[in-house]
Each structure stands twice: as C-alpha cells, then as structure tokens.
Design a protein around this motif. Sequence first.
Motif, mmCIF file in Angstrom:
data_model
loop_
_atom_site.group_PDB
_atom_site.id
_atom_site.type_symbol
_atom_site.label_atom_id
_atom_site.label_comp_id
_atom_site.label_asym_id
_atom_site.label_seq_id
_atom_site.Cartn_x
_atom_site.Cartn_y
_atom_site.Cartn_z
ATOM 1 N N TYR A 92 0.957 -1.367 -0.018
ATOM 2 C CA TYR A 92 -0.148 0.440 0.333
ATOM 3 C C TYR A 92 0.572 1.008 -0.180
ATOM 4 C CZ TYR A 92 -3.267 -3.289 0.790
ATOM 5 O OH TYR A 92 -4.574 -4.728 1.626
ATOM 6 N N GLU A 93 0.504 2.642 -1.189
ATOM 7 C CA GLU A 93 1.475 3.922 -0.775
ATOM 8 C C GLU A 93 0.368 5.383 -1.360
ATOM 9 O OE1 GLU A 93 4.100 3.774 -3.851
ATOM 10 O OE2 GLU A 93 2.974 2.371 -4.872
ATOM 11 N N LEU A 94 0.745 5.956 -0.372
ATOM 12 C CA LEU A 94 -0.027 7.045 -0.759
ATOM 13 C C LEU A 94 0.450 7.641 -2.915
ATOM 14 C CD1 LEU A 94 0.981 9.194 1.620
ATOM 15 C CD2 LEU A 94 -1.048 7.525 2.269
ATOM 16 N N THR A 95 -0.781 7.847 -2.839
ATOM 17 C CA THR A 95 -1.091 8.576 -4.264
ATOM 18 C C THR A 95 -0.463 9.873 -4.066
ATOM 19 O OG1 THR A 95 -3.307 9.471 -4.629
ATOM 20 C CG2 THR A 95 -3.148 7.093 -4.711
ATOM 21 N N PRO A 96 -1.009 10.655 -5.234
ATOM 22 C CA PRO A 96 -0.170 11.989 -5.587
ATOM 23 C C PRO A 96 -1.276 12.393 -4.011
ATOM 24 C CG PRO A 96 0.459 10.869 -7.237
ATOM 25 C CD PRO A 96 -0.127 9.855 -6.448
ATOM 26 N N LEU A 97 -3.064 12.487 -4.797
ATOM 27 C CA LEU A 97 -3.744 12.958 -4.220
ATOM 28 C C LEU A 97 -3.498 12.930 -2.703
ATOM 29 C CD1 LEU A 97 -5.997 14.318 -4.318
ATOM 30 C CD2 LEU A 97 -7.581 12.635 -4.102
ATOM 31 N N GLY A 98 -3.020 11.568 -2.109
ATOM 32 C CA GLY A 98 -2.876 11.057 -0.016
ATOM 33 C C GLY A 98 -1.923 11.839 0.000
ATOM 34 N N ARG A 99 -0.954 12.127 -1.275
ATOM 35 C CA ARG A 99 0.681 13.053 -0.596
ATOM 36 C C ARG A 99 -0.533 14.009 -0.178
ATOM 37 N NH1 ARG A 99 4.741 10.848 0.766
ATOM 38 N NH2 ARG A 99 5.368 9.330 -0.248
ATOM 39 N N THR A 100 -0.878 14.968 -1.071
ATOM 40 C CA THR A 100 -1.381 16.599 -0.717
ATOM 41 C C THR A 100 -2.509 16.658 0.753
ATOM 42 O OG1 THR A 100 -3.054 16.311 -2.009
ATOM 43 C CG2 THR A 100 -1.646 17.073 -3.569
ATOM 44 N N LEU A 101 -2.512 15.448 0.834
ATOM 45 C CA LEU A 101 -2.791 15.314 2.254
ATOM 46 C C LEU A 101 -2.077 15.156 3.240
ATOM 47 C CD1 LEU A 101 -5.583 14.649 4.037
ATOM 48 C CD2 LEU A 101 -5.394 12.561 3.855
ATOM 49 N N LEU A 102 -1.442 14.422 3.640
ATOM 50 C CA LEU A 102 -0.411 13.972 4.124
ATOM 51 C C LEU A 102 0.680 15.193 5.034
ATOM 52 C CD1 LEU A 102 1.188 12.355 6.064
ATOM 53 C CD2 LEU A 102 2.982 11.945 3.925
ATOM 54 N N GLU A 103 0.936 16.901 3.539
ATOM 55 C CA GLU A 103 1.181 17.782 3.271
ATOM 56 C C GLU A 103 0.593 18.932 4.766
ATOM 57 O OE1 GLU A 103 1.846 18.977 -1.191
ATOM 58 O OE2 GLU A 103 3.247 17.551 -0.944
ATOM 59 N N ARG A 104 -1.113 18.435 4.296
ATOM 60 C CA ARG A 104 -1.392 18.988 4.999
ATOM 61 C C ARG A 104 -2.379 18.789 6.508
ATOM 62 N NH1 ARG A 104 -1.071 22.276 0.987
ATOM 63 N NH2 ARG A 104 -2.737 23.396 0.167
ATOM 64 N N VAL A 105 -1.615 17.382 6.542
ATOM 65 C CA VAL A 105 -1.773 16.932 8.006
ATOM 66 C C VAL A 105 -0.873 17.613 8.540
ATOM 67 C CG1 VAL A 105 -1.365 15.204 8.978
ATOM 68 C CG2 VAL A 105 -3.340 14.746 7.191
ATOM 69 N N TRP A 106 1.158 17.180 8.285
ATOM 70 C CA TRP A 106 2.003 18.081 8.701
ATOM 71 C C TRP A 106 1.771 19.123 9.314
ATOM 72 C CZ3 TRP A 106 5.491 15.463 5.085
ATOM 73 C CH2 TRP A 106 5.772 14.172 4.831
ATOM 74 N N GLY A 107 1.213 20.353 9.201
ATOM 75 C CA GLY A 107 0.948 21.411 9.575
ATOM 76 C C GLY A 107 -0.101 21.042 10.635
ATOM 77 N N LEU A 108 -1.345 20.609 10.360
ATOM 78 C CA LEU A 108 -2.283 20.028 11.969
ATOM 79 C C LEU A 108 -0.935 19.689 13.131
ATOM 80 C CD1 LEU A 108 -4.376 20.626 12.678
ATOM 81 C CD2 LEU A 108 -5.173 18.496 12.063
ATOM 82 N N VAL A 109 -0.568 18.608 11.983
ATOM 83 C CA VAL A 109 0.245 17.925 13.676
ATOM 84 C C VAL A 109 1.114 18.865 14.432
ATOM 85 C CG1 VAL A 109 1.979 16.404 13.798
ATOM 86 C CG2 VAL A 109 0.549 16.043 12.688
ATOM 87 N N ASP A 110 2.152 19.811 13.086
ATOM 88 C CA ASP A 110 2.613 20.875 13.761
ATOM 89 C C ASP A 110 2.445 21.482 14.761
ATOM 90 O OD1 ASP A 110 5.185 20.044 12.531
ATOM 91 O OD2 ASP A 110 4.812 21.315 10.617
ATOM 92 N N TRP A 111 0.432 22.511 14.533
ATOM 93 C CA TRP A 111 0.357 23.486 15.094
ATOM 94 C C TRP A 111 -0.295 22.356 16.762
ATOM 95 C CZ3 TRP A 111 -4.132 22.849 17.659
ATOM 96 C CH2 TRP A 111 -4.670 24.826 18.265
#
Length: 136
Positions: A92-111
């Motif tokens: 299983y791996e992230l699609t390009p769309l999944g990677r865009t979600l991950l980028e947003r999630v990292w911002g939320l995690v940092d916050w």
Amino acid sequence: MHVDRPASGASSVLKARDEMTCQVRDVLNRVGDKWTLSVVNELGAGPRRFNELRRAVPGISQRMLTATLRVLERDGLVIRSVYAEVPPRVDYELTPLGRTLLERVWGLVDWAVEHHDDIEGARDRYDARRAPDNSP
C-alpha cells in the motif's frame, strides 16, 4: 404572517453553499475518523505491507486496518499493488492525492505540538473555574 422569500439569485447562492458544506463535511468525516490520519502518516514513509502498517499503528485491529485501507483506496488516497509472488505480496502506498493530504496533515500536527501546552493550560483554567467550591 408574511415571510419574504430570498430572490432567486440568493437562493442559488444558498444552495451552492449548502452543497459545498456537505462536500467539505464528507471529506472531513473521512480524514477525521479514528484511524485514517495514522495510516496516512505511516504511508508517508513509503510503501508498506499490511502487517507492517498494523504493527506501526498502535491499537488498530486487522479488521479496522482493512476497512480503512479500502476506503482510502476508494477515495483515491492509497493505491494497493498486488505482486504475483509466492507467497503473494501486497503493498500500500499514498497516491499523489494522498501525499497532498499528508502535507496538510503535517501542518496540523505541527500546530498541535506547538500549542499543546496552551490548550492544556486553557483546559486547566476552565476546569478550575467550573470546579465546585468545597470550602466550608
């Protein structure tokens, strides 16, 4: 009693807003469930096999991991690759769309990490104001 109806232009704006709200709620319900963000975060390191994911996400059952991966695949966030080997291998791996979600999630995690102490302090102050007065 007479109630004015919104003009047709206002009605279409309200309808569009309601449709957008439903779309946003649909996506946020998906990514805001108990397991999705943990699985997406683990897949951020690269392709993983099922049991690797299961070990990496504390507390997730085999059934819930299977269900989560299926929904993520259906939503286009994860791709499932089956390799004709003995024994069969599935990654299983992230699609390009999944990677865009991950980028947003990292911002939320940092916050969340940055403001955790602030939130804990606010909770403590709130609870102290709400605590019953136990003095005689």
